[in-house]
Design a protein around this motif. Sequence first.
Motif, PDB file in Angstrom:
ATOM      1  N   GLN A  16       0.929  -0.968   0.012  1.00  0.00           N
ATOM      2  CA  GLN A  16      -0.149  -0.124   0.007  1.00  0.00           C
ATOM      3  C   GLN A  16       0.935   1.255  -0.034  1.00  0.00           C
ATOM      4  N   PRO A  17       0.445   2.116  -0.723  1.00  0.00           N
ATOM      5  CA  PRO A  17       1.319   3.473  -0.793  1.00  0.00           C
ATOM      6  C   PRO A  17       1.293   4.226   0.668  1.00  0.00           C
ATOM      7  N   GLU A  18       2.019   5.101   1.004  1.00  0.00           N
ATOM      8  CA  GLU A  18       2.070   5.674   2.265  1.00  0.00           C
ATOM      9  C   GLU A  18       0.981   6.865   2.237  1.00  0.00           C
ATOM     10  N   PRO A  19      -0.023   6.908   3.211  1.00  0.00           N
ATOM     11  CA  PRO A  19      -1.027   7.866   3.400  1.00  0.00           C
ATOM     12  C   PRO A  19      -0.264   9.351   3.536  1.00  0.00           C
ATOM     13  N   GLU A  20      -0.974  10.326   2.946  1.00  0.00           N
ATOM     14  CA  GLU A  20      -0.471  11.393   3.205  1.00  0.00           C
ATOM     15  C   GLU A  20      -0.630  11.964   4.545  1.00  0.00           C
ATOM     16  N   PRO A  21       0.180  13.174   4.768  1.00  0.00           N
ATOM     17  CA  PRO A  21      -0.101  13.592   6.378  1.00  0.00           C
ATOM     18  C   PRO A  21      -1.409  14.292   6.433  1.00  0.00           C
ATOM     19  N   LEU A  22      -2.026  14.270   7.723  1.00  0.00           N
ATOM     20  CA  LEU A  22      -3.321  14.815   7.860  1.00  0.00           C
ATOM     21  C   LEU A  22      -3.604  16.300   7.651  1.00  0.00           C
ATOM     22  N   HIS A  23      -4.468  16.666   6.661  1.00  0.00           N
ATOM     23  CA  HIS A  23      -4.540  17.893   6.550  1.00  0.00           C
ATOM     24  C   HIS A  23      -4.903  18.815   7.900  1.00  0.00           C
ATOM     25  N   SER A  24      -4.645  19.897   7.868  1.00  0.00           N
ATOM     26  CA  SER A  24      -4.994  20.655   9.357  1.00  0.00           C
ATOM     27  C   SER A  24      -6.137  20.809   9.519  1.00  0.00           C
ATOM     28  N   ASN A  25      -7.179  20.910   8.374  1.00  0.00           N
ATOM     29  CA  ASN A  25      -8.816  20.818   8.560  1.00  0.00           C
ATOM     30  C   ASN A  25      -9.227  19.735   9.460  1.00  0.00           C
ATOM     31  N   PHE A  26      -8.498  18.758   9.452  1.00  0.00           N
ATOM     32  CA  PHE A  26      -8.978  17.325   9.976  1.00  0.00           C
ATOM     33  C   PHE A  26      -8.134  16.728  11.226  1.00  0.00           C
ATOM     34  N   GLN A  27      -7.609  17.781  11.704  1.00  0.00           N
ATOM     35  CA  GLN A  27      -6.544  17.479  12.751  1.00  0.00           C
ATOM     36  C   GLN A  27      -7.641  17.109  14.336  1.00  0.00           C
ATOM     37  N   LYS A  28      -8.417  18.150  14.321  1.00  0.00           N
ATOM     38  CA  LYS A  28      -9.243  18.086  15.617  1.00  0.00           C
ATOM     39  C   LYS A  28     -10.299  16.832  15.488  1.00  0.00           C
ATOM     40  N   GLU A  29     -10.677  16.689  14.477  1.00  0.00           N
ATOM     41  CA  GLU A  29     -11.728  15.585  14.257  1.00  0.00           C
ATOM     42  C   GLU A  29     -10.876  14.185  14.537  1.00  0.00           C
ATOM     43  N   ALA A  30      -9.565  14.100  13.948  1.00  0.00           N
ATOM     44  CA  ALA A  30      -8.951  13.041  13.913  1.00  0.00           C
ATOM     45  C   ALA A  30      -8.397  12.504  15.018  1.00  0.00           C
ATOM     46  N   GLU A  31      -8.203  13.428  15.855  1.00  0.00           N
ATOM     47  CA  GLU A  31      -7.477  13.147  17.384  1.00  0.00           C
ATOM     48  C   GLU A  31      -8.140  11.895  18.098  1.00  0.00           C
ATOM     49  N   PRO A  32      -9.249  11.974  18.233  1.00  0.00           N
ATOM     50  CA  PRO A  32      -9.818  10.466  19.232  1.00  0.00           C
ATOM     51  C   PRO A  32      -9.626   9.269  18.414  1.00  0.00           C
ATOM     52  N   LEU A  33      -9.363   9.484  17.105  1.00  0.00           N
ATOM     53  CA  LEU A  33      -9.245   8.299  16.229  1.00  0.00           C
ATOM     54  C   LEU A  33      -7.742   7.740  16.407  1.00  0.00           C
ATOM     55  N   THR A  34      -6.783   8.826  16.163  1.00  0.00           N
ATOM     56  CA  THR A  34      -5.392   8.631  16.440  1.00  0.00           C
ATOM     57  C   THR A  34      -5.042   7.888  17.827  1.00  0.00           C
ATOM     58  N   GLU A  35      -5.799   8.405  18.951  1.00  0.00           N
ATOM     59  CA  GLU A  35      -5.567   7.801  20.071  1.00  0.00           C
ATOM     60  C   GLU A  35      -6.065   6.392  20.103  1.00  0.00           C
ATOM     61  N   LEU A  36      -7.161   6.081  19.511  1.00  0.00           N
ATOM     62  CA  LEU A  36      -7.683   4.783  19.606  1.00  0.00           C
ATOM     63  C   LEU A  36      -6.866   3.680  18.526  1.00  0.00           C
ATOM     64  N   PHE A  37      -6.614   4.242  17.433  1.00  0.00           N
ATOM     65  CA  PHE A  37      -6.277   3.440  16.429  1.00  0.00           C
ATOM     66  C   PHE A  37      -4.936   3.643  15.898  1.00  0.00           C
ATOM     67  N   GLY A  38      -4.286   4.596  16.417  1.00  0.00           N
ATOM     68  CA  GLY A  38      -2.756   5.100  15.756  1.00  0.00           C
ATOM     69  C   GLY A  38      -2.892   5.974  14.510  1.00  0.00           C
ATOM     70  N   ASP A  39      -1.679   6.647  14.363  1.00  0.00           N
ATOM     71  CA  ASP A  39      -1.555   7.423  13.233  1.00  0.00           C
ATOM     72  C   ASP A  39      -1.737   7.092  11.867  1.00  0.00           C
ATOM     73  N   TYR A  40      -1.158   5.841  11.673  1.00  0.00           N
ATOM     74  CA  TYR A  40      -1.071   5.531  10.165  1.00  0.00           C
ATOM     75  C   TYR A  40      -2.530   4.928   9.910  1.00  0.00           C
ATOM     76  N   LEU A  41      -3.349   4.397  10.406  1.00  0.00           N
ATOM     77  CA  LEU A  41      -4.612   4.146  10.020  1.00  0.00           C
ATOM     78  C   LEU A  41      -5.519   5.206  10.083  1.00  0.00           C
ATOM     79  N   THR A  42      -5.306   6.112  10.898  1.00  0.00           N
ATOM     80  CA  THR A  42      -6.008   7.360  10.894  1.00  0.00           C
ATOM     81  C   THR A  42      -6.079   8.182   9.744  1.00  0.00           C
ATOM     82  N   ARG A  43      -4.636   8.051   9.313  1.00  0.00           N
ATOM     83  CA  ARG A  43      -4.341   8.969   7.968  1.00  0.00           C
ATOM     84  C   ARG A  43      -4.798   8.161   6.725  1.00  0.00           C
TER      85      ARG A  43
END
Length: 394
Positions: A1-28
């Motif tokens: 699989q290709p490397e997912p792009e960095p999280l856009h700043s617009n999604f940072q707040k929405e993605a926070e709980p997912l990063t805590e639960l599932f990790g940075d890679y899966l959230t991206r």
Amino acid sequence: QPEPEPLHSNFQKEAEPLTELFGDYLTRCVFSKTWNLRDAALQKLAMDLQNGEHRQKDQNRLLAGYILVLKRMVPDKNVQVFLSAMALLQGLCQMLRQVRRPEAHSLLDPLMVLLVDRLGDGNARVDKAARDAHLCDLMRCPSVGASFTAQQLLRPLKKKSVNPRVYIARLQLLAAMVTEAGVQPESKEGLPLDPTVQLAMDWFNNANADVRENAVKLVAACYAHAGLKRIEKYLANIRQAQRDIFDEEFDRVDAGDGLEMGQPQSHRSGSNRSTPKGPAKAVPIPEEAEPEDLTTCQFCGMHNAEATQEAMDVHYWRECPMLTQCQYCKQVIEIATLGPHLRDECEGPGAAQAAQDLGPTQCPLCKAEVGSGEEDWRRHILQEGCAANPRAKT
């Protein structure tokens, strides 16, 4: 699989709980612009949920995380991503069995309007998956139930111009739910009778004949449970010719035609459809849906009595003449829907230009004029044989 792009700043707040639960890679991957990564994230989440990988985590936060993912994925225009989202929802409904109804309803509430919007989708697989999610996963989940599942279905459509298939999908789904769960108050778990019949009568005025036919069938499904007395008021002001249409359908119900096995017969005395003889008994809700027929291809009709799920998957992936691989994103698509896929879903470079060069009723492979009906496509591909179809039998 290709490397997912960095999280856009617009999604940072929405993605926070997912990063805590599932990790940075899966959230991206969840927020990625690449459909393959979004699909892979959903499949990983569904597999981990099934295997109990996150059982040690706070269950309330975990449930909220899954809902957050589904809120992003249910509206996804990519067919495969949506189908994988429905697989995750199926697993989530198993998890919701351990949750009290008020909590389950509160979690699912923001998701329901998004899910209902996929009913009647132009892609048949999306429409079927959305129906199955309502009927098999949500309605049959003890913590969800039929009444909650039907709430969004019973709300009037907001758009003025709506494709008839959207009305038809909702009417057919409501009729199936009434058939299985019954109506209130005879069945505590049933659908509310008055708004259900009112919606059917409102849509009986639709200009499309198939919409009107399915509106009649929904009223008949309610009649089978509640009897004529409780729905008579909705039929009082229609023309005699229209009333005859309903009476014919009621006759079929009374004769046992058009009813699912085990559905209660309607209640009437003689031929005048008088008062019910007693309360209608709700159909017990089965634990599982009927098994899918794995021996017949749902697209081309190929039949193999010894076929397995794996064999049928290979047939879809390599052989079925009604399907093709999109050259821009490599997703396997129905040839008949490849045009809309290129225009609305495909994220591959060049897809948008290819869609512009394609007429609405043209075959995307050979560019012949086909027509818009399902039978037109079957004739072109299966009977006449599309000259440019790489899967055509020679």
